[in-house]
Write an enzyme that holds these catalytic residues in place. Structure first.
Site, PDB file in Angstrom:
ATOM      1  CG  ASP A  16      -1.839   0.990   1.327  1.00 17.05           C
ATOM      2  OD1 ASP A  16      -2.233   1.569   0.803  1.00 17.05           O
ATOM      3  OD2 ASP A  16      -1.665   1.860   2.500  1.00 17.05           O
ATOM      4  CG  ASP A  18      -1.836   7.386   0.629  1.00 15.42           C
ATOM      5  OD1 ASP A  18      -1.359   8.563   0.714  1.00 15.42           O
ATOM      6  OD2 ASP A  18      -2.449   6.976  -0.451  1.00 15.42           O
ATOM      7  CG  ASP A 313      -2.415   2.525   6.498  1.00 19.89           C
ATOM      8  OD1 ASP A 313      -3.210   3.215   6.990  1.00 19.89           O
ATOM      9  OD2 ASP A 313      -2.560   2.057   5.466  1.00 19.89           O
TER      10      ASP A 313
END
Length: 455
Positions: A16, A18, A313
């Site tokens: 991922d 961000d 996250d």
């Protein structure tokens, strides 16, 4: 399943973007996100301008893992069995007796054990990442305002305005058109909001590549914003690192949708083009699905079942769907473990001074990855004892999901970047311990209290 996990055993390593590869400066990015929504509500929807003023103390309300009941305006912290550990109405915390009367010891009405429970529905919203979290504070303050204005209003209908604020600031064309506050401000001063990738992480990515691993970048951010972030954190040649880049991936749907529901699309000048019947070669794509991606990975590796690990996250968008739908290995980036690093090493006098500098910078907020005084630990909490009995400690729903769906959890990629690729991490599933998969250390609250915690 083997007790240990190693990157050397994986054929494909996906990321991922961000808050995973790209770390944000949370005390700066959180007020920016809050302002982007609050300004819209005040200017476009007529909300009270008091929403625009935020004190450093207000940020203590933010805690990952909270659920907002959209109907009654209550925020809830859930135990692993679905009971309510703490609750607030807006920002006002409920006293134990009020909590007991409202929720008792029974499961929250929307709770479904594990897989059946979406993080987003028309009835509730779970806050599980740092893009969402400033919105929790804003929604809580909106509930305060409406409750005060309307003499104890019991049901609420503000969510449609929040959705409109998100759409205004983050729609696909917002970056190009300089819509809203968020993108123009990140473009103006990226260094204020973003952390460059440490050299150790850049070197580690090249090391993975040189070891023959296929590298993926799968982000729900649009291609233009992704390019700005990656050029800033990795350099202009960032595309050399990744075999496949997928933007506007619309996770978790990327993992859960059928290929016919979510085909891949090519891009021209950041505009999506026609749908592709399949994914035939490496490159940069938009939208898509894990099924077609996996078919390509089989072709690229020459293996019938290439082993994939995915770093992310968000439990909702990354970890749960990658494990549940695609059966990938998953590495959770959990910045709450960084909050612990501060607690392990930082003395109070060393903390950042409160000061004013720029356009959106009031006094510094508490970092969002540190424990909230209002909500307590992200990992465990007390259950009120009955008369003459002691309080007992239980795991939170968020903590249970970490050990259920993550292979391992780490504070940042940097924390593992200097380890050899064949380093053997202990998996969460290797024992009944809820702490086995945390690297380099379990959260402090779990190491000191694990013996007290009920299953």
């Amino acid at each position: 399943m083997a007790q240990h996990f190693s990157l050397a055993a994986c054929d494909v390593v996906g990321f991922d973007l961000d808050h995973t590869l790209c770390r944000y400066n949370l005390p700066e990015s959180a007020p920016l996100i809050y302002n982007s929504f609050a300004q819209f509500l005040v200017k476009e929807k007529g909300y009270d301008k008091e929403l625009l003023s935020v004190t450093p103390e207000d940020w203590d309300f933010c805690c990952k893992g909270l659920a907002l009941d959209l109907e009654d305006g209550n925020f809830l912290k859930l135990a692993d069995n679905g009971t309510v550990l703490r609750a607030s109405h807006g920002t006002k915390m409920m006293a134990p007796e009020v909590l007991a009367e409202a929720y008792g010891k029974k499961e929250w009405k929307h709770f479904l054990s594990d897989t059946g429970m979406a993080c987003r529905s028309g009835k509730y919203y779970f806050y599980d990442n740092y893009f969402d979290l400033p919105g929790a504070l804003l929604c809580a303050r909106v509930v305060d305002y409406l409750t005060q204005q309307n003499n104890g209003q019991k049901t609420f209908d503000f969510w449609k305005d929040i959705v409109a604020a998100i759409q205004h600031n983050y729609k696909m064309s917002a970056f190009k058109e300089n819509c809203g506050i968020y993108f123009p401000e990140i473009k103006r001063d990226p260094g204020r909001y973003l952390h460059s990738c440490p050299e150790s992480v850049k070197k580690w990515l090249r090391q993975l590549k040189n070891a023959g691993k296929i590298l993926l970048l799968i982000t729900s951010s649009h291609s233009d914003y992704c390019r700005l972030l990656c050029e800033y954190i990795l350099g202009n040649d960032f595309t050399d690192l990744f075999d496949v880049v997928i933007t506007n991936a619309l996770k978790p749907g990327f993992f859960s949708h059928l290929p016919s529901q979510r085909p891949f699309r090519t891009l021209e000048n950041d505009e999506e083009q026609e749908a592709l019947p399949s994914l035939d070669k490496p490159g940069w794509y938009s939208q898509g699905n894990a099924v077609h991606l996996y078919e390509l990975l089989k072709k690229m590796t020459g293996k019938p079942e290439p082993k994939v690990v995915y770093f992310g996250d968000s439990m909702h968008s990354d970890i749960f769907p990658a494990r549940h739908y695609s059966n990938w290995e998953t590495v959770l980036i959990l910045e709450e473990l960084r909050g612990d690093e501060g607690a392990r090493s930082q003395r109070p006098e060393e903390s950042e001074p409160l000061e004013k500098k720029g356009k959106y910078e009031g006094p510094k907020a508490k970092p969002l990855n540190t424990s909230s005084k209002k909500w307590g630990s992200f990992f465990i909490d007390s259950v009120w004892g009955l008369e003459n009995t002691e309080d007992s400690l239980v795991y939170t729903w968020s903590c249970k999901r970490i050990s259920t769906y993550s292979t391992i959890a780490i504070p940042s990629i940097e924390a593992i970047a200097e380890l050899p690729l064949d380093y053997k991490f202990t998996r969460f599933s290797s024992s009944n311990s809820k702490t086995a998969g945390y690297y380099p250390n379990p959260p402090l609250v779990l190491t000191s209290d694990e013996t007290l915690i009920s299953k």
